[in-house]
Design an enzyme around this catalytic site. Structure first.
Site, PDB file in Angstrom:
ATOM      1  N   LYS A   1      -9.468 -19.341  10.534  1.00 14.36           N
ATOM      2  CA  LYS A   1      -8.966 -18.482   9.451  1.00 14.36           C
ATOM      3  C   LYS A   1      -8.849 -19.321   8.191  1.00 14.36           C
ATOM      4  O   LYS A   1      -8.655 -20.538   8.280  1.00 14.36           O
ATOM      5  CB  LYS A   1      -7.574 -17.927   9.816  1.00 14.36           C
TER       6      LYS A   1
ATOM      7  N   ASP B   1     -10.413 -10.464   4.692  1.00 12.32           N
ATOM      8  CA  ASP B   1      -9.064 -10.148   5.186  1.00 12.32           C
ATOM      9  C   ASP B   1      -8.347  -9.597   3.947  1.00 12.32           C
ATOM     10  O   ASP B   1      -9.009  -9.110   3.016  1.00 12.32           O
ATOM     11  CB  ASP B   1      -8.385 -11.393   5.773  1.00 12.32           C
TER      12      ASP B   1
HETATM   13  P1  NDP Z   1      -6.715  -5.055   2.072  1.00 11.75           P
HETATM   14  O1  NDP Z   1      -6.528  -6.150   1.076  1.00 11.75           O
HETATM   15  O2  NDP Z   1      -7.927  -4.211   2.001  1.00 11.75           O
HETATM   16  O3  NDP Z   1      -5.456  -4.085   2.068  1.00 11.75           O
HETATM   17  C1  NDP Z   1      -4.178  -4.568   2.314  1.00 11.75           C
HETATM   18  C2  NDP Z   1      -3.190  -3.424   2.226  1.00 11.75           C
HETATM   19  O4  NDP Z   1      -1.923  -3.863   2.698  1.00 11.75           O
HETATM   20  C3  NDP Z   1      -2.969  -2.949   0.795  1.00 11.75           C
HETATM   21  O5  NDP Z   1      -2.607  -1.600   0.822  1.00 11.75           O
HETATM   22  C4  NDP Z   1      -1.804  -3.829   0.363  1.00 11.75           C
HETATM   23  O6  NDP Z   1      -1.045  -3.307  -0.720  1.00 11.75           O
HETATM   24  C5  NDP Z   1      -0.966  -3.870   1.626  1.00 11.75           C
HETATM   25  N1  NDP Z   1      -0.201  -5.119   1.654  1.00 11.75           N
HETATM   26  C6  NDP Z   1      -0.691  -6.378   1.633  1.00 11.75           C
HETATM   27  N2  NDP Z   1       0.300  -7.279   1.623  1.00 11.75           N
HETATM   28  C7  NDP Z   1       1.428  -6.559   1.639  1.00 11.75           C
HETATM   29  C8  NDP Z   1       2.789  -6.921   1.622  1.00 11.75           C
HETATM   30  N3  NDP Z   1       3.169  -8.203   1.625  1.00 11.75           N
HETATM   31  N4  NDP Z   1       3.707  -5.910   1.654  1.00 11.75           N
HETATM   32  C9  NDP Z   1       3.313  -4.590   1.669  1.00 11.75           C
HETATM   33  N5  NDP Z   1       2.026  -4.216   1.661  1.00 11.75           N
HETATM   34  C10 NDP Z   1       1.117  -5.177   1.653  1.00 11.75           C
HETATM   35  O7  NDP Z   1      -6.609  -5.778   3.503  1.00 11.75           O
HETATM   36  P2  NDP Z   1      -7.092  -5.260   4.917  1.00 11.75           P
HETATM   37  O8  NDP Z   1      -6.974  -3.792   5.021  1.00 11.75           O
HETATM   38  O9  NDP Z   1      -8.379  -5.910   5.202  1.00 11.75           O
HETATM   39  O10 NDP Z   1      -6.015  -5.964   5.884  1.00 11.75           O
HETATM   40  C11 NDP Z   1      -4.815  -5.311   6.305  1.00 11.75           C
HETATM   41  C12 NDP Z   1      -4.303  -5.973   7.565  1.00 11.75           C
HETATM   42  O11 NDP Z   1      -5.302  -5.869   8.596  1.00 11.75           O
HETATM   43  C13 NDP Z   1      -4.002  -7.469   7.460  1.00 11.75           C
HETATM   44  O12 NDP Z   1      -2.936  -7.776   8.314  1.00 11.75           O
HETATM   45  C14 NDP Z   1      -5.283  -8.123   7.995  1.00 11.75           C
HETATM   46  O13 NDP Z   1      -5.035  -9.412   8.484  1.00 11.75           O
HETATM   47  C15 NDP Z   1      -5.611  -7.151   9.113  1.00 11.75           C
HETATM   48  N6  NDP Z   1      -6.996  -7.154   9.589  1.00 11.75           N
HETATM   49  C16 NDP Z   1      -8.047  -6.967   8.730  1.00 11.75           C
HETATM   50  C17 NDP Z   1      -9.329  -6.913   9.234  1.00 11.75           C
HETATM   51  C18 NDP Z   1     -10.499  -6.632   8.372  1.00 11.75           C
HETATM   52  O14 NDP Z   1     -11.610  -6.513   8.911  1.00 11.75           O
HETATM   53  N7  NDP Z   1     -10.354  -6.469   7.082  1.00 11.75           N
HETATM   54  C19 NDP Z   1      -9.608  -7.135  10.652  1.00 11.75           C
HETATM   55  C20 NDP Z   1      -8.421  -7.252  11.479  1.00 11.75           C
HETATM   56  C21 NDP Z   1      -7.175  -7.273  10.932  1.00 11.75           C
HETATM   57  P3  NDP Z   1      -1.191  -3.984  -2.173  1.00 11.75           P
HETATM   58  O15 NDP Z   1      -2.522  -3.524  -2.688  1.00 11.75           O
HETATM   59  O16 NDP Z   1      -0.037  -3.472  -2.948  1.00 11.75           O
HETATM   60  O17 NDP Z   1      -1.122  -5.466  -1.978  1.00 11.75           O
HETATM   61  O1  2IT Z   2      -8.218 -10.565  11.330  1.00 12.73           O
HETATM   62  C1  2IT Z   2      -9.427 -10.352  11.528  1.00 12.73           C
HETATM   63  O2  2IT Z   2      -9.897 -10.204  12.655  1.00 12.73           O
HETATM   64  C2  2IT Z   2     -10.297 -10.277  10.346  1.00 12.73           C
HETATM   65  N1  2IT Z   2      -9.798 -10.369   9.219  1.00 12.73           N
HETATM   66  C3  2IT Z   2     -11.785 -10.116  10.518  1.00 12.73           C
HETATM   67  C4  2IT Z   2     -12.442 -11.432  10.808  1.00 12.73           C
HETATM   68  C5  2IT Z   2     -13.945 -11.413  10.844  1.00 12.73           C
HETATM   69  O3  2IT Z   2     -14.501 -12.509  11.028  1.00 12.73           O
HETATM   70  O4  2IT Z   2     -14.578 -10.358  10.706  1.00 12.73           O
END
Ligand code: NDP
Ligand code: 2IT
Length: 444
Positions: free
Chosen positions: A126, A166
Protein backbone atom coordinates in the site's frame (compact mmCIF):
# COMPACT_ATOMS: atom_id res chain seq x y z
CA UNK A 1 1.45 -15.57 27.54
CA UNK A 2 0.31 -17.10 24.23
CA UNK A 3 2.55 -16.66 21.20
CA UNK A 4 -0.10 -14.48 19.52
CA UNK A 5 -0.34 -12.11 22.49
CA UNK A 6 3.43 -11.97 22.86
CA UNK A 7 3.79 -10.87 19.23
CA UNK A 8 0.95 -8.33 19.43
CA UNK A 9 2.66 -6.80 22.46
CA UNK A 10 6.12 -6.79 20.91
CA UNK A 11 5.09 -5.39 17.51
CA UNK A 12 2.94 -2.71 19.15
CA UNK A 13 5.85 -1.64 21.36
CA UNK A 14 8.33 -1.63 18.49
CA UNK A 15 6.06 0.54 16.31
CA UNK A 16 4.80 3.33 18.56
CA UNK A 17 2.09 5.73 17.43
CA UNK A 18 0.80 3.52 14.61
CA UNK A 19 -2.73 3.26 16.05
CA UNK A 20 -4.56 1.93 13.00
CA UNK A 21 -1.84 -0.66 12.39
CA UNK A 22 -2.09 -1.80 16.03
CA UNK A 23 -5.85 -2.06 15.61
CA UNK A 24 -5.71 -4.38 12.59
CA UNK A 25 -2.86 -6.39 14.13
CA UNK A 26 -5.03 -6.98 17.18
CA UNK A 27 -8.06 -7.92 15.13
CA UNK A 28 -6.24 -10.29 12.80
CA UNK A 29 -3.92 -11.96 15.30
CA UNK A 30 -6.61 -12.42 17.98
CA UNK A 31 -8.92 -14.10 15.52
CA UNK A 32 -6.30 -16.46 14.05
CA UNK A 33 -5.22 -17.68 17.49
CA UNK A 34 -7.27 -20.89 17.12
CA UNK A 35 -5.35 -21.73 13.95
CA UNK A 36 -1.95 -20.66 15.32
CA UNK A 37 -2.40 -22.87 18.40
CA UNK A 38 -2.36 -25.97 16.21
CA UNK A 39 1.23 -25.24 15.09
CA UNK A 40 2.37 -22.91 17.81
CA UNK A 41 5.80 -24.46 18.49
CA UNK A 42 6.81 -24.44 14.83
CA UNK A 43 5.51 -20.94 14.15
CA UNK A 44 7.29 -19.62 17.23
CA UNK A 45 10.56 -21.24 16.19
CA UNK A 46 10.19 -19.76 12.70
CA UNK A 47 9.18 -16.33 14.13
CA UNK A 48 6.38 -16.55 11.63
CA UNK A 49 4.04 -14.00 13.21
CA UNK A 50 6.90 -11.52 13.68
CA UNK A 51 7.91 -11.86 10.03
CA UNK A 52 4.30 -11.46 8.87
CA UNK A 53 3.85 -8.28 10.91
CA UNK A 54 7.08 -6.66 9.70
CA UNK A 55 6.91 -5.24 6.16
CA UNK A 56 9.52 -6.57 3.78
CA UNK A 57 10.31 -2.94 2.93
CA UNK A 58 9.04 0.57 3.83
CA UNK A 59 9.80 3.47 1.51
CA UNK A 60 9.29 7.10 2.56
CA UNK A 61 10.12 10.01 0.28
CA UNK A 62 9.86 13.73 -0.31
CA UNK A 63 7.36 14.99 -2.90
CA UNK A 64 8.01 18.62 -3.86
CA UNK A 65 5.65 20.30 -6.33
CA UNK A 66 4.67 23.80 -7.42
CA UNK A 67 1.15 25.14 -6.83
CA UNK A 68 -0.76 27.55 -9.09
CA UNK A 69 0.63 30.57 -7.20
CA UNK A 70 4.19 29.46 -7.91
CA UNK A 71 4.68 28.39 -4.30
CA UNK A 72 6.67 25.19 -3.74
CA UNK A 73 4.79 22.66 -1.62
CA UNK A 74 6.29 19.59 0.05
CA UNK A 75 4.41 16.40 0.89
CA UNK A 76 5.50 12.99 2.13
CA UNK A 77 5.14 9.88 -0.04
CA UNK A 78 5.03 6.27 1.17
CA UNK A 79 5.09 2.79 -0.27
CA UNK A 80 5.02 -0.16 2.10
CA UNK A 81 5.90 -3.44 0.39
CA UNK A 82 4.48 -5.70 3.03
CA UNK A 83 4.50 -9.27 1.80
CA UNK A 84 5.40 -10.89 -1.53
CA UNK A 85 4.91 -14.55 -0.57
CA UNK A 86 2.15 -15.18 -3.11
CA UNK A 87 2.90 -12.60 -5.82
CA UNK A 88 4.14 -9.09 -6.62
CA UNK A 89 3.11 -6.44 -4.08
CA UNK A 90 -0.36 -5.17 -4.96
CA UNK A 91 -2.45 -2.47 -3.36
CA UNK A 92 -3.69 1.07 -3.78
CA UNK A 93 -2.33 4.56 -3.25
CA UNK A 94 -4.21 6.90 -0.92
CA UNK A 95 -3.94 10.69 -1.19
CA UNK A 96 -5.51 12.22 1.91
CA UNK A 97 -4.21 14.69 4.55
CA UNK A 98 -4.61 12.04 7.28
CA UNK A 99 -2.10 9.66 5.65
CA UNK A 100 0.84 8.62 7.82
CA UNK A 101 2.91 5.46 8.16
CA UNK A 102 0.41 3.86 10.59
CA UNK A 103 -2.43 4.25 8.08
CA UNK A 104 -0.40 2.87 5.19
CA UNK A 105 0.78 -0.09 7.31
CA UNK A 106 -2.77 -0.90 8.42
CA UNK A 107 -3.92 -0.88 4.81
CA UNK A 108 -0.92 -2.89 3.63
CA UNK A 109 -1.32 -5.52 6.34
CA UNK A 110 -5.03 -5.98 5.53
CA UNK A 111 -4.14 -6.19 1.85
CA UNK A 112 -1.98 -9.30 2.37
CA UNK A 113 -4.92 -11.38 3.56
CA UNK A 114 -7.45 -9.80 1.19
CA UNK A 115 -5.28 -10.54 -1.81
CA UNK A 116 -4.77 -14.12 -0.63
CA UNK A 117 -8.56 -14.60 -0.44
CA UNK A 118 -9.00 -13.60 -4.10
CA UNK A 119 -7.16 -16.78 -5.11
CA UNK A 120 -5.03 -14.71 -7.52
CA UNK A 121 -1.20 -14.42 -7.39
CA UNK A 122 -0.80 -11.03 -5.67
CA UNK A 123 1.15 -10.05 -2.56
CA UNK A 124 0.26 -7.15 -0.26
CA UNK A 125 1.37 -3.51 -0.38
CA UNK A 126 0.00 0.00 0.00
CA UNK A 127 1.17 3.55 -0.48
CA UNK A 128 0.11 7.14 -0.67
CA UNK A 129 0.72 10.63 0.54
CA UNK A 130 -0.61 13.26 2.95
CA UNK A 131 -1.37 15.37 -0.15
CA UNK A 132 -4.94 16.72 -0.14
CA UNK A 133 -6.43 16.65 -3.65
CA UNK A 134 -9.54 18.60 -2.56
CA UNK A 135 -9.83 22.00 -4.21
CA UNK A 136 -6.67 21.53 -6.31
CA UNK A 137 -6.64 22.41 -10.00
CA UNK A 138 -5.99 19.73 -12.63
CA UNK A 139 -2.55 21.19 -13.21
CA UNK A 140 -1.71 20.95 -9.50
CA UNK A 141 -2.89 17.33 -9.39
CA UNK A 142 -0.72 16.52 -12.41
CA UNK A 143 2.28 18.30 -10.94
CA UNK A 144 1.93 16.36 -7.69
CA UNK A 145 1.42 13.00 -9.44
CA UNK A 146 4.47 13.53 -11.66
CA UNK A 147 6.66 14.41 -8.71
CA UNK A 148 5.34 11.43 -6.73
CA UNK A 149 6.20 9.11 -9.62
CA UNK A 150 9.65 10.66 -10.07
CA UNK A 151 10.60 8.78 -6.90
CA UNK A 152 8.12 5.87 -6.86
CA UNK A 153 9.09 4.54 -10.32
CA UNK A 154 12.37 3.07 -9.06
CA UNK A 155 10.55 0.83 -6.57
CA UNK A 156 7.73 -0.57 -8.75
CA UNK A 157 7.29 -2.65 -11.90
CA UNK A 158 4.77 -5.01 -13.47
CA UNK A 159 6.46 -8.02 -11.81
CA UNK A 160 7.58 -6.26 -8.61
CA UNK A 161 4.88 -3.95 -7.29
CA UNK A 162 1.70 -2.74 -8.99
CA UNK A 163 -0.10 0.20 -7.30
CA UNK A 164 -3.70 1.29 -7.99
CA UNK A 165 -6.25 3.75 -6.60
CA UNK A 166 -7.73 4.26 -3.13
CA UNK A 167 -9.14 7.36 -1.40
CA UNK A 168 -8.26 10.44 -3.44
CA UNK A 169 -6.74 8.42 -6.28
CA UNK A 170 -9.03 7.61 -9.20
CA UNK A 171 -8.80 7.43 -12.98
CA UNK A 172 -7.41 10.96 -13.39
CA UNK A 173 -4.54 10.42 -10.94
CA UNK A 174 -3.69 6.95 -12.29
CA UNK A 175 -3.50 8.48 -15.78
CA UNK A 176 -0.99 11.14 -14.71
CA UNK A 177 1.05 8.62 -12.70
CA UNK A 178 1.13 6.19 -15.63
CA UNK A 179 2.19 8.85 -18.13
CA UNK A 180 5.12 9.84 -15.94
CA UNK A 181 6.19 6.22 -15.31
CA UNK A 182 6.23 5.57 -19.05
CA UNK A 183 8.15 8.75 -19.72
CA UNK A 184 10.86 7.92 -17.19
CA UNK A 185 11.22 4.20 -17.87
CA UNK A 186 10.34 3.87 -21.58
CA UNK A 187 8.18 0.89 -20.54
CA UNK A 188 4.59 0.48 -21.69
CA UNK A 189 3.71 -2.11 -19.08
CA UNK A 190 0.93 -2.93 -16.61
CA UNK A 191 2.66 -1.19 -13.71
CA UNK A 192 -0.53 0.43 -12.39
CA UNK A 193 -4.12 -0.78 -12.44
CA UNK A 194 -7.28 1.25 -12.75
CA UNK A 195 -5.90 2.72 -15.98
CA UNK A 196 -8.10 4.37 -18.60
CA UNK A 197 -9.73 2.04 -21.10
CA UNK A 198 -7.70 3.43 -24.02
CA UNK A 199 -4.34 2.62 -22.41
CA UNK A 200 -4.61 -0.82 -20.86
CA UNK A 201 -7.35 -0.43 -18.27
CA UNK A 202 -9.83 -3.23 -17.68
CA UNK A 203 -13.53 -2.94 -18.27
CA UNK A 204 -15.41 -3.25 -14.95
CA UNK A 205 -12.44 -2.11 -12.80
CA UNK A 206 -14.28 1.14 -12.00
CA UNK A 207 -17.33 -0.80 -10.85
CA UNK A 208 -15.44 -3.73 -9.30
CA UNK A 209 -15.21 -2.84 -5.60
CA UNK A 210 -18.83 -1.73 -5.28
CA UNK A 211 -20.23 -4.52 -7.42
CA UNK A 212 -18.03 -7.08 -5.67
CA UNK A 213 -19.26 -5.85 -2.28
CA UNK A 214 -22.84 -6.54 -3.35
CA UNK A 215 -21.97 -9.95 -4.86
CA UNK A 216 -20.31 -10.87 -1.56
CA UNK A 217 -23.13 -9.52 0.62
CA UNK A 218 -25.69 -11.29 -1.55
CA UNK A 219 -23.93 -14.62 -0.93
CA UNK A 220 -23.81 -13.92 2.79
CA UNK A 221 -27.52 -13.10 2.83
CA UNK A 222 -28.46 -16.15 0.76
CA UNK A 223 -26.53 -18.45 3.07
CA UNK A 224 -28.75 -17.06 5.82
CA UNK A 225 -32.02 -17.31 3.86
CA UNK A 226 -32.23 -13.61 2.95
CA UNK A 227 -31.85 -11.56 -0.26
CA UNK A 228 -31.53 -7.91 -1.29
CA UNK A 229 -34.92 -7.90 -3.00
CA UNK A 230 -37.16 -5.26 -1.41
CA UNK A 231 -34.62 -4.35 1.28
CA UNK A 232 -33.66 -0.84 2.42
CA UNK A 233 -29.93 -0.17 2.45
CA UNK A 234 -27.82 2.57 4.01
CA UNK A 235 -24.50 3.47 2.38
CA UNK A 236 -21.86 5.90 3.65
CA UNK A 237 -19.39 7.66 1.35
CA UNK A 238 -20.00 8.90 -2.17
CA UNK A 239 -16.76 7.94 -3.88
CA UNK A 240 -15.81 5.10 -6.18
CA UNK A 241 -16.83 2.27 -3.86
CA UNK A 242 -20.08 3.86 -2.66
CA UNK A 243 -21.35 4.84 -6.13
CA UNK A 244 -21.06 1.35 -7.62
CA UNK A 245 -22.31 -0.32 -4.45
CA UNK A 246 -25.46 1.79 -4.73
CA UNK A 247 -25.81 1.01 -8.44
CA UNK A 248 -25.57 -2.76 -7.89
CA UNK A 249 -27.83 -2.69 -4.82
CA UNK A 250 -30.53 -1.12 -7.00
CA UNK A 251 -29.95 -3.75 -9.69
CA UNK A 252 -30.51 -6.43 -7.04
CA UNK A 253 -33.88 -4.94 -6.12
CA UNK A 254 -32.93 -3.01 -2.98
CA UNK A 255 -33.37 0.70 -2.28
CA UNK A 256 -30.41 2.74 -1.03
CA UNK A 257 -31.57 5.75 0.97
CA UNK A 258 -28.31 7.41 2.11
CA UNK A 259 -24.90 8.58 0.90
CA UNK A 260 -22.36 10.88 2.58
CA UNK A 261 -19.09 12.75 2.39
CA UNK A 262 -16.82 14.16 5.08
CA UNK A 263 -19.01 17.24 5.56
CA UNK A 264 -22.51 15.75 5.62
CA UNK A 265 -24.98 13.12 4.54
CA UNK A 266 -28.12 12.79 2.50
CA UNK A 267 -31.35 10.94 3.29
CA UNK A 268 -33.24 10.26 0.10
CA UNK A 269 -36.36 8.18 0.80
CA UNK A 270 -37.07 7.78 -2.95
CA UNK A 271 -33.72 6.04 -3.35
CA UNK A 272 -30.41 7.64 -4.36
CA UNK A 273 -30.41 8.84 -7.98
CA UNK A 274 -27.22 7.15 -9.23
CA UNK A 275 -27.02 9.08 -12.51
CA UNK A 276 -27.16 12.39 -10.63
CA UNK A 277 -24.67 11.15 -8.03
CA UNK A 278 -22.19 10.14 -10.74
CA UNK A 279 -22.56 13.49 -12.47
CA UNK A 280 -22.05 15.39 -9.20
CA UNK A 281 -19.08 13.32 -7.98
CA UNK A 282 -17.33 11.94 -11.06
CA UNK A 283 -17.88 14.75 -13.56
CA UNK A 284 -18.43 17.99 -11.65
CA UNK A 285 -16.48 16.93 -8.52
CA UNK A 286 -19.01 18.58 -6.18
CA UNK A 287 -20.34 17.71 -2.70
CA UNK A 288 -23.34 15.83 -1.27
CA UNK A 289 -24.87 19.21 -0.37
CA UNK A 290 -25.02 19.90 -4.13
CA UNK A 291 -26.74 16.54 -4.70
CA UNK A 292 -29.38 17.49 -2.14
CA UNK A 293 -29.84 20.92 -3.75
CA UNK A 294 -30.59 19.28 -7.11
CA UNK A 295 -32.73 16.37 -5.85
CA UNK A 296 -36.15 17.41 -4.48
CA UNK A 297 -36.68 14.20 -2.46
CA UNK A 298 -33.33 14.45 -0.61
CA UNK A 299 -32.73 15.90 2.87
CA UNK A 300 -29.22 17.16 3.68
CA UNK A 301 -27.73 16.89 7.19
CA UNK A 302 -24.40 18.31 8.33
CA UNK A 303 -21.98 15.94 10.08
CA UNK A 304 -22.43 12.20 10.60
CA UNK A 305 -25.67 10.24 10.93
CA UNK A 306 -26.12 7.61 8.23
CA UNK A 307 -26.42 4.74 10.71
CA UNK A 308 -29.27 6.38 12.62
CA UNK A 309 -31.52 5.70 9.61
CA UNK A 310 -33.78 2.66 9.83
CA UNK A 311 -32.87 0.05 7.21
CA UNK A 312 -32.03 -3.64 6.73
CA UNK A 313 -28.45 -3.65 5.49
CA UNK A 314 -25.56 -1.28 6.22
CA UNK A 315 -22.71 -0.77 3.74
CA UNK A 316 -20.00 1.57 5.11
CA UNK A 317 -17.99 2.74 2.06
CA UNK A 318 -16.11 5.86 3.25
CA UNK A 319 -13.15 5.33 5.57
CA UNK A 320 -11.68 3.58 8.64
CA UNK A 321 -13.44 3.65 12.02
CA UNK A 322 -16.58 5.36 10.71
CA UNK A 323 -18.88 2.85 12.49
CA UNK A 324 -18.42 3.42 16.22
CA UNK A 325 -19.94 1.60 19.18
CA UNK A 326 -22.78 4.15 19.29
CA UNK A 327 -23.51 3.54 15.61
CA UNK A 328 -23.45 -0.21 16.25
CA UNK A 329 -26.05 0.26 18.99
CA UNK A 330 -28.25 2.19 16.52
CA UNK A 331 -27.82 -0.52 13.91
CA UNK A 332 -28.89 -3.20 16.37
CA UNK A 333 -31.81 -1.24 17.80
CA UNK A 334 -33.00 -0.44 14.26
CA UNK A 335 -33.18 -4.20 13.55
CA UNK A 336 -30.67 -4.35 10.73
CA UNK A 337 -29.87 -7.87 9.52
CA UNK A 338 -26.41 -7.34 8.02
CA UNK A 339 -23.40 -5.07 7.61
CA UNK A 340 -20.80 -5.57 4.89
CA UNK A 341 -17.67 -3.41 4.82
CA UNK A 342 -16.93 -1.63 1.53
CA UNK A 343 -14.29 0.62 3.10
CA UNK A 344 -11.18 -0.78 4.78
CA UNK A 345 -11.68 -1.33 8.53
CA UNK A 346 -14.70 1.01 8.73
CA UNK A 347 -15.93 -0.64 11.95
CA UNK A 348 -14.08 -0.23 15.26
CA UNK A 349 -13.13 -3.40 17.15
CA UNK A 350 -15.69 -2.66 19.86
CA UNK A 351 -18.46 -2.05 17.32
CA UNK A 352 -17.61 -5.21 15.37
CA UNK A 353 -17.86 -7.31 18.50
CA UNK A 354 -21.14 -5.68 19.51
CA UNK A 355 -22.69 -6.29 16.09
CA UNK A 356 -21.57 -9.91 15.98
CA UNK A 357 -22.71 -10.56 19.56
CA UNK A 358 -26.13 -9.19 18.63
CA UNK A 359 -26.59 -11.48 15.65
CA UNK A 360 -25.90 -9.00 12.82
CA UNK A 361 -24.36 -10.80 9.84
CA UNK A 362 -20.95 -9.15 9.53
CA UNK A 363 -18.99 -9.21 6.24
CA UNK A 364 -15.40 -8.05 6.94
CA UNK A 365 -13.61 -5.69 4.56
CA UNK A 366 -10.80 -7.95 3.51
CA UNK A 367 -13.36 -10.31 2.01
CA UNK A 368 -16.23 -7.97 1.15
CA UNK A 369 -14.22 -5.30 -0.70
CA UNK A 370 -11.74 -7.67 -2.39
CA UNK A 371 -13.50 -7.27 -5.74
CA UNK A 372 -11.49 -4.14 -6.56
CA UNK A 373 -8.09 -5.71 -6.18
CA UNK A 374 -9.35 -8.93 -7.80
CA UNK A 375 -10.25 -7.06 -10.98
CA UNK A 376 -6.92 -5.23 -10.71
CA UNK A 377 -5.27 -8.65 -10.90
CA UNK A 378 -7.44 -9.44 -13.94
CA UNK A 379 -6.23 -6.15 -15.45
CA UNK A 380 -2.64 -7.35 -14.92
CA UNK A 381 -3.48 -10.61 -16.73
CA UNK A 382 -4.97 -8.74 -19.67
CA UNK A 383 -1.92 -6.43 -19.83
CA UNK A 384 0.44 -9.43 -19.82
CA UNK A 385 -1.35 -11.13 -22.69
CA UNK A 386 -1.89 -7.80 -24.48
CA UNK A 387 -5.60 -8.46 -24.83
CA UNK A 388 -8.74 -7.01 -23.29
CA UNK A 389 -11.77 -8.91 -22.17
CA UNK A 390 -15.41 -7.83 -22.47
CA UNK A 391 -17.30 -6.26 -19.57
CA UNK A 392 -19.34 -9.45 -19.16
CA UNK A 393 -16.23 -11.66 -19.04
CA UNK A 394 -14.65 -9.57 -16.31
CA UNK A 395 -17.91 -9.12 -14.39
CA UNK A 396 -18.61 -12.87 -14.50
CA UNK A 397 -15.12 -13.63 -13.21
CA UNK A 398 -15.59 -11.03 -10.45
CA UNK A 399 -18.90 -12.60 -9.46
CA UNK A 400 -17.35 -16.07 -9.28
CA UNK A 401 -14.39 -14.75 -7.23
CA UNK A 402 -16.71 -13.09 -4.69
CA UNK A 403 -18.82 -16.25 -4.40
CA UNK A 404 -15.68 -18.26 -3.82
CA UNK A 405 -14.46 -15.81 -1.18
CA UNK A 406 -17.69 -16.17 0.76
CA UNK A 407 -17.43 -19.97 0.48
CA UNK A 408 -13.90 -19.91 1.92
CA UNK A 409 -15.07 -17.81 4.88
CA UNK A 410 -18.07 -20.01 5.51
CA UNK A 411 -16.09 -23.26 5.34
CA UNK A 412 -13.21 -21.95 7.42
CA UNK A 413 -15.47 -20.57 10.13
CA UNK A 414 -17.20 -23.95 10.34
CA UNK A 415 -13.90 -25.87 10.35
CA UNK A 416 -12.81 -23.92 13.43
CA UNK A 417 -16.22 -24.21 15.10
CA UNK A 418 -16.91 -20.49 14.77
CA UNK A 419 -19.90 -20.82 12.46
CA UNK A 420 -21.01 -17.47 10.98
CA UNK A 421 -17.99 -15.62 12.38
CA UNK A 422 -16.89 -14.36 8.98
CA UNK A 423 -14.21 -12.16 10.55
CA UNK A 424 -12.44 -15.26 11.86
CA UNK A 425 -13.20 -17.09 8.59
CA UNK A 426 -11.55 -14.37 6.47
CA UNK A 427 -8.51 -13.91 8.69
CA UNK A 428 -7.80 -17.61 9.09
CA UNK A 429 -8.38 -18.51 5.42
CA UNK A 430 -6.08 -15.66 4.28
CA UNK A 431 -3.49 -16.49 6.93
CA UNK A 432 -3.35 -20.19 6.03
CA UNK A 433 -2.62 -19.45 2.39
CA UNK A 434 0.06 -16.84 3.05
CA UNK A 435 1.73 -18.95 5.73
CA UNK A 436 1.88 -21.98 3.48
CA UNK A 437 3.66 -19.89 0.82
CA UNK A 438 6.01 -18.27 3.36
CA UNK A 439 7.03 -21.57 4.93
CA UNK A 440 7.69 -23.17 1.54
CA UNK A 441 10.05 -20.33 0.63
CA UNK A 442 12.31 -20.60 3.68
CA UNK A 443 13.51 -17.86 5.97
CA UNK A 444 13.22 -14.74 3.83
P1 NDP B 1 -12.96 7.97 -2.91
O1 NDP B 1 -11.86 8.96 -2.72
O2 NDP B 1 -13.50 7.74 -4.27
O3 NDP B 1 -14.18 8.32 -1.96
C1 NDP B 1 -14.02 8.40 -0.58
C2 NDP B 1 -15.35 8.76 0.05
O4 NDP B 1 -15.24 8.62 1.46
C3 NDP B 1 -15.74 10.21 -0.21
O5 NDP B 1 -17.14 10.30 -0.18
C4 NDP B 1 -15.12 10.91 0.99
O6 NDP B 1 -15.71 12.16 1.31
C5 NDP B 1 -15.37 9.91 2.10
N1 NDP B 1 -14.33 10.05 3.12
C6 NDP B 1 -13.00 9.92 2.96
N2 NDP B 1 -12.34 10.17 4.10
C7 NDP B 1 -13.30 10.46 4.99
C8 NDP B 1 -13.25 10.82 6.35
N3 NDP B 1 -12.10 10.89 7.02
N4 NDP B 1 -14.45 11.04 6.98
C9 NDP B 1 -15.64 10.95 6.30
N5 NDP B 1 -15.71 10.64 5.00
C10 NDP B 1 -14.57 10.39 4.38
O7 NDP B 1 -12.39 6.60 -2.28
P2 NDP B 1 -12.90 5.12 -2.51
O8 NDP B 1 -14.36 5.08 -2.73
O9 NDP B 1 -12.00 4.50 -3.50
O10 NDP B 1 -12.53 4.45 -1.10
C11 NDP B 1 -13.47 4.37 -0.02
C12 NDP B 1 -13.05 3.27 0.93
O11 NDP B 1 -13.00 2.02 0.22
C13 NDP B 1 -11.65 3.42 1.54
O12 NDP B 1 -11.67 2.86 2.83
C14 NDP B 1 -10.77 2.56 0.63
O13 NDP B 1 -9.62 2.12 1.29
C15 NDP B 1 -11.73 1.41 0.36
N6 NDP B 1 -11.45 0.59 -0.82
C16 NDP B 1 -11.33 1.16 -2.06
C17 NDP B 1 -11.13 0.34 -3.16
C18 NDP B 1 -11.07 0.88 -4.53
O14 NDP B 1 -10.98 0.07 -5.47
N7 NDP B 1 -11.16 2.16 -4.75
C19 NDP B 1 -10.97 -1.11 -3.02
C20 NDP B 1 -11.19 -1.60 -1.67
C21 NDP B 1 -11.41 -0.75 -0.63
P3 NDP B 1 -14.90 13.52 0.98
O15 NDP B 1 -15.01 13.68 -0.51
O16 NDP B 1 -15.60 14.57 1.75
O17 NDP B 1 -13.50 13.32 1.45
O1 2IT C 1 -8.01 -1.47 -0.73
C1 2IT C 1 -7.95 -1.97 -1.86
O2 2IT C 1 -8.08 -3.17 -2.06
C2 2IT C 1 -7.74 -1.05 -2.99
N1 2IT C 1 -7.67 0.17 -2.78
C3 2IT C 1 -7.57 -1.60 -4.38
C4 2IT C 1 -6.17 -2.07 -4.61
C5 2IT C 1 -5.85 -2.49 -6.02
O3 2IT C 1 -4.68 -2.84 -6.24
O4 2IT C 1 -6.72 -2.50 -6.90
Amino acid sequence: MSYVNEVIERITKENPGEDEFHQTLNEVYSSIEVAVEQNEAQYRKDALLERLANPERQIKFRVPWVDDEGQVQVNTGYRVQFNSAIGPYKGGLRFHPSVNIGIIKFLGFEQIFKNALTGLPIGGGKGGSNFDPKGKSDREIMSFCQSFMNELYRHIGQDQDVPAGDIGVGGREIGYLYGQYKRITKQYEGVLTGKGLTFGGSLARTEATGYGLLYFADEMLKANNETFEGKTVTVSGSGNVAIYAIEKAHQLGAKVVTASDSTGWVYDPEGIDVALLKDIKEVRRLRMSDYAAERPSAEYHEGRGVWSVEADIALPCATQNEVTIDDAKDIVSNNYIALAEGANMPTTLEATKYLQDNGILFGPAKAANAGGVAVSALEMSQNSERLSWTFEEVDNKLHAIMQNIFKQLDETSKKYEQDKDYVAGANIAGFEKVVDAMQSQGIV
